[in-house]
Scaffold this motif. Structure first.
Motif, PDB file in Angstrom:
ATOM      1  N   MET A   1    -105.530 -13.494  60.555  1.00  0.00           N
ATOM      2  CA  MET A   1    -106.951 -13.482  60.203  1.00  0.00           C
ATOM      3  C   MET A   1    -107.176 -12.762  58.867  1.00  0.00           C
ATOM      4  O   MET A   1    -107.923 -13.241  58.008  1.00  0.00           O
ATOM      5  CB  MET A   1    -107.757 -12.776  61.295  1.00  0.00           C
ATOM      6  CG  MET A   1    -109.249 -12.766  61.011  1.00  0.00           C
ATOM      7  SD  MET A   1    -110.074 -11.451  61.865  1.00  0.00           S
ATOM      8  CE  MET A   1    -110.004 -12.025  63.541  1.00  0.00           C
TER       9      MET A   1
ATOM     10  N   CYS B   1     -99.259 -12.339  69.753  1.00  0.00           N
ATOM     11  CA  CYS B   1     -99.548 -12.330  68.320  1.00  0.00           C
ATOM     12  C   CYS B   1     -98.207 -12.407  67.593  1.00  0.00           C
ATOM     13  O   CYS B   1     -97.404 -11.474  67.671  1.00  0.00           O
ATOM     14  CB  CYS B   1    -100.289 -11.058  67.931  1.00  0.00           C
ATOM     15  SG  CYS B   1    -100.480 -10.938  66.153  1.00  0.00           S
TER      16      CYS B   1
ATOM     17  N   VAL C   1     -99.528  -4.442  62.034  1.00  0.00           N
ATOM     18  CA  VAL C   1     -99.631  -5.421  60.941  1.00  0.00           C
ATOM     19  C   VAL C   1    -100.132  -4.744  59.673  1.00  0.00           C
ATOM     20  O   VAL C   1    -100.654  -3.631  59.711  1.00  0.00           O
ATOM     21  CB  VAL C   1    -100.522  -6.631  61.339  1.00  0.00           C
ATOM     22  CG1 VAL C   1     -99.781  -7.547  62.299  1.00  0.00           C
ATOM     23  CG2 VAL C   1    -101.846  -6.194  61.939  1.00  0.00           C
TER      24      VAL C   1
ATOM     25  N   HIS D   1    -106.625 -15.403  69.600  1.00  0.00           N
ATOM     26  CA  HIS D   1    -107.806 -15.354  70.466  1.00  0.00           C
ATOM     27  C   HIS D   1    -108.526 -16.702  70.575  1.00  0.00           C
ATOM     28  O   HIS D   1    -109.428 -16.848  71.412  1.00  0.00           O
ATOM     29  CB  HIS D   1    -108.752 -14.233  70.006  1.00  0.00           C
ATOM     30  CG  HIS D   1    -108.220 -12.867  70.363  1.00  0.00           C
ATOM     31  ND1 HIS D   1    -107.363 -12.177  69.534  1.00  0.00           N
ATOM     32  CD2 HIS D   1    -108.366 -12.105  71.477  1.00  0.00           C
ATOM     33  CE1 HIS D   1    -107.026 -11.029  70.115  1.00  0.00           C
ATOM     34  NE2 HIS D   1    -107.626 -10.965  71.295  1.00  0.00           N
TER      35      HIS D   1
ATOM     36  N   GLU E   1    -113.026 -11.343  69.534  1.00  0.00           N
ATOM     37  CA  GLU E   1    -112.441 -12.296  68.566  1.00  0.00           C
ATOM     38  C   GLU E   1    -112.356 -13.693  69.186  1.00  0.00           C
ATOM     39  O   GLU E   1    -111.979 -14.646  68.519  1.00  0.00           O
ATOM     40  CB  GLU E   1    -111.038 -11.845  68.141  1.00  0.00           C
ATOM     41  CG  GLU E   1    -111.047 -10.678  67.174  1.00  0.00           C
ATOM     42  CD  GLU E   1    -109.644 -10.183  66.834  1.00  0.00           C
ATOM     43  OE1 GLU E   1    -108.662 -10.888  67.115  1.00  0.00           O
ATOM     44  OE2 GLU E   1    -109.546  -9.069  66.303  1.00  0.00           O
TER      45      GLU E   1
END
Ligand code: 13P
Ligand code: SF4
Length: 332
Positions: A89, A285, A63, A202, A227
């Motif tokens: 996040m 994710c 990412v 998470h 997390e």
């Protein structure tokens, strides 16, 4: 024209042999992408190991903040990403929200000179630069405890961004008092003041999931990533960063059952047997999963054609201060 994964892998390997490029893949990448990585690991390992690598290009499968960290630490390298996917996040905070958090603390009587900011590596380069300018540093989930211990030596209030769960979990572990901005607690009464960000992946793990697995397999171990919500970590047998979880699970006896609360792709390739995903929902994710093998091929082809795509660039001042924040962490 559509290629099979095997055909794509072959084309990728031919281009890798021809070009001065290192393919880097995070543990959460799809299996077929992970398999073409020359360097694989967690976000910190990837940023530090690429620094010592001498290829001209780094092709980063992960990412956005991770590719940026490579560029910040190795500005001379050309960093390209098959997909510039943004961690949900990291997207929760930018430099304006960071300034608002400082203002919130000022409004509660804590002056700027008494604040030491720490940012989780899951943040963009602008936020890392703001933190660096204020004398603060970056942390990862592997070293957050060490970084907070060091920061406390300065006798200041710690502003921890953006993950409230990691901030609170570490504070709980160290017996420190924490609060979340806007939760009604006076920040003057806390040691660690957390920004209200979180990882949606998470957050999928619940106490009901833990109860379910403990009932179904008495003696099972529950291991989670920090997390996850503090209530989940509190109810776990082991809490650790990506690398710590891998090490812990690999060292378990083969017949020890374990349920793991972290990203699906990683859990799925950990062990052949006795390993369960701690959720009734598949905790993938979404942004990590955006990168496909075809994207890797297209990005390599663009380098070969002399027109690299999705190249990371960071302005000079952001680069300078973000690097300082990252290097303060590495120095520890
Ligand atoms: P690592 O720093 O362990 O690679 O993890 C980053 C992350 O995004 C975890 O969700
Ligand atoms: Fe970001 Fe969560 Fe994905 Fe990690 S799992 S990259 S924290 S959204």
């Amino acid at each position: 024209m559509q290629f099979t994964n095997e055909e794509l892998k072959e084309k990728i390997n031919i281009l890798k042999d021809k070009l001065s490029v290192t393919v880097v893949a995070h543990f959460y990448q799809r299996d077929e992408v992970f398999e073409v990585g020359d360097i694989t690991g967690d976000s910190l390992e990837l940023a530090t190991r690429t620094r010592d690598d001498d290829a001209e290009f780094v092709l980063f499968c992960g990412v956005g903040f991770m590719g940026q960290s490579v560029k910040v630490l190795s500005p001379h390298k050309r960093v390209v990403m098959p997909k510039v996917a943004c961690c949900a996040m990291a997207r929760m905070i930018d430099s304006m929200y960071f300034d608002d958090s400082i203002k919130y603390m000022n409004d509660h009587g804590i002056v700027k000179e008494n604040i030491l900011p720490i940012t989780y590596i899951n943040s963009n380069a602008e936020v890392k630069a703001k933190v660096g300018e204020m004398g603060g540093m970056v942390c990862t989930s592997s070293n957050a405890k060490k970084i907070i211990t060091k920061a406390l030596e300065e006798g200041k209030k710690i502003l921890f961004v953006p993950d409230r769960c990691l901030g609170q979990n570490i504070a709980n572990d160290m017996g420190l008092k924490s609060c979340v901005i806007g939760d009604g607690t006076d920040p003057k009464d806390a040691d660690v003041i957390c920004y209200n960000g979180f990882c949606s992946v998470h957050q999928l793990f619940t106490l009901d999931d833990i109860t379910f697995y403990r009932k179904k397999f008495p003696g099972i171990l529950i291991v989670t990533h920090p997390e996850c919500d503090p209530a989940i970590c509190e109810a776990s047998d082991f809490v650790g960063s990506t690398s710590q979880l891998i090490k812990y699970i690999k060292e378990l006896p083969e017949d020890q059952k374990v349920a793991v609360g972290t990203e699906f792709n990683l859990v799925n390739r950990l062990r052949d047997k006795n390993t369960y995903v701690l959720s009734s929902t598949k905790p993938e994710c979404p942004t990590m999963n955006e990168t496909t093998l075809e994207d890797v091929y297209v990005t390599l082809k663009a380098i070969d054609d002399g027109e690299p795509i999705n190249e990371i660039s960071i302005d000079e001042s952001t680069q300078k201060w973000a690097k300082i924040a990252l290097e303060r962490m590495l120095a520890l």
